[in-house]
Design an enzyme around this catalytic site. Structure first.
Site, mmCIF file in Angstrom:
data_model
loop_
_atom_site.group_PDB
_atom_site.id
_atom_site.type_symbol
_atom_site.label_atom_id
_atom_site.label_comp_id
_atom_site.label_asym_id
_atom_site.label_seq_id
_atom_site.Cartn_x
_atom_site.Cartn_y
_atom_site.Cartn_z
ATOM 1 N N LYS A 148 10.916 -0.317 13.545
ATOM 2 C CA LYS A 148 11.436 -0.086 12.180
ATOM 3 C C LYS A 148 12.551 0.949 12.208
ATOM 4 C CE LYS A 148 7.030 -0.763 9.764
ATOM 5 N NZ LYS A 148 6.014 -0.107 8.947
ATOM 6 N N HIS A 196 -4.526 -31.098 20.547
ATOM 7 C CA HIS A 196 -3.366 -31.911 20.928
ATOM 8 C C HIS A 196 -2.163 -31.039 21.220
ATOM 9 C CE1 HIS A 196 -5.637 -35.488 19.765
ATOM 10 N NE2 HIS A 196 -6.129 -34.696 18.833
ATOM 11 N N GLY A 231 -4.198 -1.554 5.650
ATOM 12 C CA GLY A 231 -3.622 -2.777 5.096
ATOM 13 C C GLY A 231 -4.347 -4.026 5.580
ATOM 14 N N ARG A 232 -4.633 -4.090 6.871
ATOM 15 C CA ARG A 232 -5.270 -5.299 7.434
ATOM 16 C C ARG A 232 -6.739 -5.421 7.025
ATOM 17 N NH1 ARG A 232 -3.706 -1.511 10.866
ATOM 18 N NH2 ARG A 232 -5.142 -0.507 12.297
ATOM 19 N N LYS A 250 0.839 -1.191 0.000
ATOM 20 C CA LYS A 250 0.000 0.000 0.000
ATOM 21 C C LYS A 250 0.879 1.247 0.000
ATOM 22 C CE LYS A 250 -2.932 2.484 3.174
ATOM 23 N NZ LYS A 250 -3.788 2.430 4.348
ATOM 24 N N GLU A 302 -3.564 -5.322 15.759
ATOM 25 C CA GLU A 302 -3.034 -4.066 15.217
ATOM 26 C C GLU A 302 -4.106 -2.973 15.271
ATOM 27 O OE1 GLU A 302 -1.481 -3.426 11.011
ATOM 28 O OE2 GLU A 302 0.404 -3.731 12.048
ATOM 29 N N GLU A 362 10.792 -4.927 3.785
ATOM 30 C CA GLU A 362 10.770 -6.354 3.466
ATOM 31 C C GLU A 362 10.309 -6.587 2.027
ATOM 32 O OE1 GLU A 362 9.596 -4.916 6.151
ATOM 33 O OE2 GLU A 362 9.770 -6.202 7.923
HETATM 34 O O1 LIG Z 1 1.231 -2.713 2.339
HETATM 35 P P1 LIG Z 1 2.410 -2.068 2.981
HETATM 36 O O2 LIG Z 1 2.367 -0.572 2.891
HETATM 37 O O3 LIG Z 1 3.705 -2.620 2.412
HETATM 38 O O4 LIG Z 1 2.387 -2.404 4.516
HETATM 39 C C1 LIG Z 1 2.533 -3.678 5.054
HETATM 40 C C2 LIG Z 1 2.301 -3.702 6.544
HETATM 41 O O5 LIG Z 1 3.366 -3.072 7.197
HETATM 42 C C3 LIG Z 1 3.176 -2.136 8.234
HETATM 43 O O6 LIG Z 1 4.284 -2.207 9.083
HETATM 44 C C4 LIG Z 1 1.907 -2.210 9.035
HETATM 45 O O7 LIG Z 1 2.120 -2.599 10.358
HETATM 46 C C5 LIG Z 1 0.855 -3.093 8.441
HETATM 47 O O8 LIG Z 1 -0.387 -2.573 8.819
HETATM 48 C C6 LIG Z 1 0.949 -3.181 6.948
HETATM 49 O O9 LIG Z 1 -0.070 -4.024 6.492
#
Ligand SMILES: O=P(O)(O)OC[C@H]1O[C@H](O)[C@H](O)[C@@H](O)[C@@H]1O
Length: 526
Positions: free
Chosen positions: A502, A387, A269-270, A212, A356, A218
């Site tokens: 971060k 289990h 994002g979530r 987004k 989150e 990453e």
């Molecule tokens: O979709 P992006 O901008 O790459 O974000 C990916 C993710 O990283 C962030 O650190 C947030 O904690 C998330 O809410 C998000 O979904």
């Protein structure tokens, strides 16, 4: 106008704290228990139902919860949200994920466009692209069909889409809807990307870069990792990669991609599984019609969430029972237990969605609050969890409310009868048994074998996990979490708590460390 007040200022909440606690070992035994299971159920979207018979509620508790829903103006706040109020106060943004699957109220105009039209248009663009890939009109440079889709993303750009893909993979295979296999690369651990790349035929793979923000370390690292692999294989990366991002992100204008599809800043994002973020990979894997069915299930649930009658609004009911458990009964966690292997990653998605969103200590105006907010969420599919960690759930010192999910039929329809019952029957028998064991317990003179009971649970039941049922299931939890955030008067739609780590990681990589951070860096050989 809605009134945003802290939960502890509400009369209905204070009344709720004074109600006598329901003893499940009592109310769930005998005929009364049978009556509760029959009656305490609410229809959800797509034929699912929410059964709360084994929750510690009775008429008095429910009456207080209904008053709390009214006083906290939960449905009015939902209405304000989908009509475009700036509900995400921290980031000063609208919150529009429900508009990706339907029009719930007024037209919402933002950035000069009608937002529902914008989301529907992106969905249509993805459908057209996916159909062309499936028809062999969009191919690799050698003119051969793509057979595999690989999503590169993390957090909300991975968990939801991956959980949804796994949930429908077998259903699609059984129902002639399986178009392309999907794989996912998320972790910056190089072994993740390498293992996925080793398992696919890169020449016939289409990569979907999803971010987004377009700035996630990453994801950008994994993009380079994949581009490097494509180059080494003598392939042109720009012919193998599409992007899903927000229009304001640095990726949006890049020419490195075969195509780009968009979401925007008004979809967290979530909460993005029903936007282009889930749309691209799911439409490529199963076809656009399956994705449309998934959206239709979510839309049904969104409409139910408009109901002011608590007993006709399963997400609001689930939310308020959760608040009662967290704030009045004092339970710290909730566990999600799908008795469906297809939902193996669903608890992982809910971990992000819930924690989150509602892991906050200040209210929506940035002021400290004096009550607990979001519980710790964890889970595993049953019967595997039985289990593993159920020992603590049955006899541990903390009471952990349980959210079961079960389906009467399996997806592949392959089953065998062994010793008088099918595997599906064995699976379902275990859910029923667990609910009653947790609620009623069992007295034993040997304290070690004693089950105190009084462990509350609810179950979401369906016939089969179909795309529509999955959409409804997802939206139920999204809406539950939204309602809980409203009750707690927190902003469920930002995530400042992920920033500090971060920032420090960047310092470590730049070797700008001192004190404990320096020693940890040395310990890890950075
Ligand atoms: O979709 P992006 O901008 O790459 O974000 C990916 C993710 O990283 C962030 O650190 C947030 O904690 C998330 O809410 C998000 O979904």
């Amino acid at each position: 106008m809605v009134n945003w007040s802290n939960m502890d200022t509400l009369g209905a909440y204070n009344a709720l704290t004074k109600v006598a606690k329901v003893d499940l070992t009592e109310v769930m035994s005998g005929e009364n228990g049978a009556k509760r299971v029959k009656e305490m159920t609410v229809p959800m979207g797509a034929g699912l139902s929410y059964n709360y018979a084994s929750k510690q509620v009775n008429e008095e508790v429910l009456d207080c919860l209904a008053k709390l829903a009214d006083e906290a103006q939960l449905v009015d706040k939902y209405e304000a949200l989908y009509n475009g109020e700036v509900v995400n106060t921290g980031e000063k943004r609208l919150v529009l994920h429900q508009l990706t699957r339907g029009q719930l109220g007024n037209d919402v105009m933002a950035d000069g466009v009608n937002k529902r039209e914008f989301y529907a248009n992106e969905q249509a663009r993805i459908a057209e692209f996916a159909n062309k890939v499936h028809a062999g009109e969009i191919t690799n440079a050698a003119g051969e069909k793509f057979t595999t889709v690989v999503q590169i993303g993390i957090g909300g750009s991975d968990l939801g889409p991956r959980a949804m893909y796994l949930a429908l993979e077998n259903w699609a295979k059984k129902n002639n809807a399986f178009k392309m296999e999907a794989k996912f690369i998320s972790n910056v651990d190089p072994d993740d990307a390498a293992a996925v790349l080793n398992s696919i035929d890169v020449a016939h793979s289409l990569f979907v870069l999803v971010s987004k923000s377009g700035t996630t370390l990453e994801t950008l690292t994994n993009e380079s990792f994949v581009k490097d692999a494509l180059k080494k294989a003598g392939l042109d990366a720009s012919k193998h990669m599409i992007a899903v991002t927000s229009q304001t992100s640095p990726l949006a204008k890049s020419s490195d991609y075969l195509a780009a599809f968009f979401m925007d800043d008004y979809i967290g994002g979530r909460f993005s599984s029903t936007s282009s973020v889930g749309g691209a990979v799911l439409s490529l894997a199963f076809g656009p019609e399956v994705f449309a069915d998934f959206l239709a299930g979510a839309a049904e649930e969104d409409v139910l969430a408009k109901n002011k009658d608590l007993l006709k609004n399963p997400a609001m009911l689930d939310a308020l029972i959760g608040v009662y458990e967290r704030n009045v009964l004092g339970y710290p966690c909730t566990t999600v237990l799908p008795y469906s292997q297809a939902l193996s990653r669903f608890p992982a998605h809910l971990q992000q969605l819930d924690m989150e969103s509602n892991g906050k200590s200040v209210n929506r105006f940035g002021e400290a609050i004096n009550y607990k907010t979001g519980p710790v969420i964890f889970g595993e599919p049953g019967t595997n969890g039985q289990h593993s960690f159920y020992q603590l759930l049955h006899q541990g010192t903390d009471i952990v409310p349980l959210q079961f999910i079960g389906f009467r039929n399996n997806q592949l329809e392959t089953d065998v009868d062994i010793q008088g019952s099918t595997s599906q029957q064995k699976l379902c028998a275990n859910v029923a048994a667990q609910i009653v064991a947790f609620a009623c317990g069992k007295k034993d003179d040997n304290a070690n074998k004693n089950f105190a009971g009084n462990r509350p649970s609810s179950i979401i039941v369906g016939d089969k996990l179909t795309p529509k049922a999955l959409g409804a299931l997802l939206a139920h939890f999204e809406n539950k979490i939204m309602f809980q955030g409203f009750v707690w008067n927190i902003n469920s739609f930002d995530q400042e708590g992920v920033q500090l780590g971060k920032v420090l990681a960047k310092k470590v990589l730049a070797h700008e460390t001192e004190g404990a951070l320096k020693v940890y860096s040395d310990l890890l050989n950075i």
